[in-house]
Design a protein around this motif. Structure first.
Motif, mmCIF file in Angstrom:
data_model
loop_
_atom_site.group_PDB
_atom_site.id
_atom_site.type_symbol
_atom_site.label_atom_id
_atom_site.label_comp_id
_atom_site.label_asym_id
_atom_site.label_seq_id
_atom_site.Cartn_x
_atom_site.Cartn_y
_atom_site.Cartn_z
ATOM 1 N N VAL A 1 1.254 -0.778 0.060
ATOM 2 C CA VAL A 1 0.192 -0.175 -0.053
ATOM 3 C C VAL A 1 0.471 1.453 -0.075
ATOM 4 N N ASP A 2 0.517 2.362 -0.529
ATOM 5 C CA ASP A 2 1.376 3.797 -0.807
ATOM 6 C C ASP A 2 0.326 4.807 0.237
ATOM 7 N N ASP A 3 -0.559 4.759 1.461
ATOM 8 C CA ASP A 3 -1.312 5.118 2.015
ATOM 9 C C ASP A 3 -0.299 4.866 3.632
ATOM 10 N N VAL A 4 0.779 5.293 3.779
ATOM 11 C CA VAL A 4 0.839 5.971 5.630
ATOM 12 C C VAL A 4 0.530 5.556 6.514
ATOM 13 N N GLU A 5 -0.843 5.841 6.568
ATOM 14 C CA GLU A 5 -2.032 5.753 7.394
ATOM 15 C C GLU A 5 -2.742 4.220 7.298
ATOM 16 N N THR A 6 -2.557 3.655 6.545
ATOM 17 C CA THR A 6 -2.996 2.654 6.137
ATOM 18 C C THR A 6 -1.664 1.113 6.460
ATOM 19 N N GLU A 7 -0.967 1.725 6.256
ATOM 20 C CA GLU A 7 0.603 0.746 7.134
ATOM 21 C C GLU A 7 0.555 1.113 7.843
ATOM 22 N N VAL A 8 0.709 1.865 8.848
ATOM 23 C CA VAL A 8 0.959 2.084 10.243
ATOM 24 C C VAL A 8 0.025 1.333 11.196
ATOM 25 N N GLN A 9 -1.613 1.239 10.411
ATOM 26 C CA GLN A 9 -2.940 0.512 11.101
ATOM 27 C C GLN A 9 -2.512 -1.028 10.811
ATOM 28 N N LEU A 10 -2.017 -1.203 9.531
ATOM 29 C CA LEU A 10 -1.419 -2.758 8.959
ATOM 30 C C LEU A 10 -0.358 -3.993 10.092
ATOM 31 N N ARG A 11 0.596 -2.582 10.580
ATOM 32 C CA ARG A 11 1.954 -3.113 10.937
ATOM 33 C C ARG A 11 1.598 -2.644 12.606
ATOM 34 N N ASN A 12 0.349 -2.129 13.459
ATOM 35 C CA ASN A 12 -0.900 -2.571 14.726
ATOM 36 C C ASN A 12 -0.937 -3.923 14.249
ATOM 37 N N ILE A 13 -1.739 -3.812 13.873
ATOM 38 C CA ILE A 13 -2.793 -4.956 13.405
ATOM 39 C C ILE A 13 -1.756 -6.056 13.586
ATOM 40 N N GLN A 14 0.083 -6.090 12.874
ATOM 41 C CA GLN A 14 0.529 -7.446 12.657
ATOM 42 C C GLN A 14 1.005 -8.171 14.504
ATOM 43 N N HIS A 15 1.151 -6.701 14.584
ATOM 44 C CA HIS A 15 1.301 -6.665 16.325
ATOM 45 C C HIS A 15 0.978 -7.006 17.165
ATOM 46 N N ARG A 16 -0.794 -7.176 16.974
ATOM 47 C CA ARG A 16 -1.319 -8.197 17.814
ATOM 48 C C ARG A 16 -1.380 -9.291 17.610
ATOM 49 N N LEU A 17 -1.778 -9.520 16.021
ATOM 50 C CA LEU A 17 -1.569 -11.135 16.073
ATOM 51 C C LEU A 17 -0.559 -12.174 15.696
ATOM 52 N N PHE A 18 0.162 -11.858 16.034
ATOM 53 C CA PHE A 18 1.531 -11.794 16.963
ATOM 54 C C PHE A 18 1.579 -12.245 18.285
ATOM 55 N N ALA A 19 0.512 -11.195 19.279
ATOM 56 C CA ALA A 19 -0.033 -11.957 20.147
ATOM 57 C C ALA A 19 -0.432 -12.300 20.215
ATOM 58 N N LEU A 20 -1.806 -12.661 19.667
ATOM 59 C CA LEU A 20 -2.967 -13.908 19.106
ATOM 60 C C LEU A 20 -2.164 -14.906 19.032
#
Length: 189
Positions: free
Chosen positions: A51-70
């Motif tokens: 994705v070229d959208d910084v806000e979306t990339e930040v959200q996705l990275r946040n979600i990735q961290h949470r999924l690792f915890a999950l």
């Protein structure tokens, strides 16, 4: 401190260790659940770099961290090992997704019908993530259904909201790239 070897040979006979050391078959329902979460996380990584959208990339990275915890949560047999606080999914994680969904949805035109996965490449990839997320949700719920373990309500809410987020994000990614959504032709012509 020396570098550890990547291969341990401990899984050569078809078993692996859960968090805490309990050994289970590699076909155990827990592994299917957290393996599917790991698969989702991998696809989200591809989407995040696409994705070229910084806000979306930040959200996705946040979600990735949470999924690792999950994944750590799912890999912990809480009858044998205490759950590490980092593996917990909290109400604020669910609220993060709900806010993101609401914010994205407010910027989109109303749906005109059922849409097919596609439009832009990123939107299509987002739909792949959504469908893997739905499979992960089924595998997680199966743990409870089969009596393997109880699943925390926040985990259930998080994974369910995540697929909703990915659906609405796919729509946003089409809008950002000026790609039309593909509406289902009910006549199938």
């Amino acid at each position: 401190m020396g570098k550890s070897k990547i291969y341990t040979k401990t899984g050569d006979k078809g078993t692996t260790s859960l968090v805490g050391g309990v050994r289970v078959s590699k076909t155990h329902a827990r592994l299917e659940a957290y393996g599917t979460v790991d698969e989702l996380n991998s696809f989200l990584g591809v989407l995040a770099v696409s994705v070229d959208d910084v806000e979306t990339e930040v959200q996705l990275r946040n979600i990735q961290h949470r999924l690792f915890a999950l994944g750590a949560y799912l890999a912990t047999d809480q009858n044998e090992t205490d759950l590490h606080v980092a593996g917990m999914v909290a109400p604020e994680h669910v609220a993060f997704l709900e806010r993101a969904i609401d914010d994205i949805d407010a910027s989109l035109p109303p749906l005109q019908g059922f849409i097919l996965p596609g439009g832009s490449r990123d939107a299509a990839l987002c739909h792949v993530c959504r469908t893997v997320c739905r499979r992960a949700e089924r595998r997680i719920l199966e743990l409870e259904e089969k009596g393997v373990c109880e699943i925390d309500g926040n985990v259930k809410r998080f994974i369910n909201r995540l697929s909703d987020y990915l659906f609405i994000l796919a729509r946003r990614l089409n809008c950002l790239t000026n790609k039309d959504e593909i509406y289902w032709d009910k006549s199938c012509k």
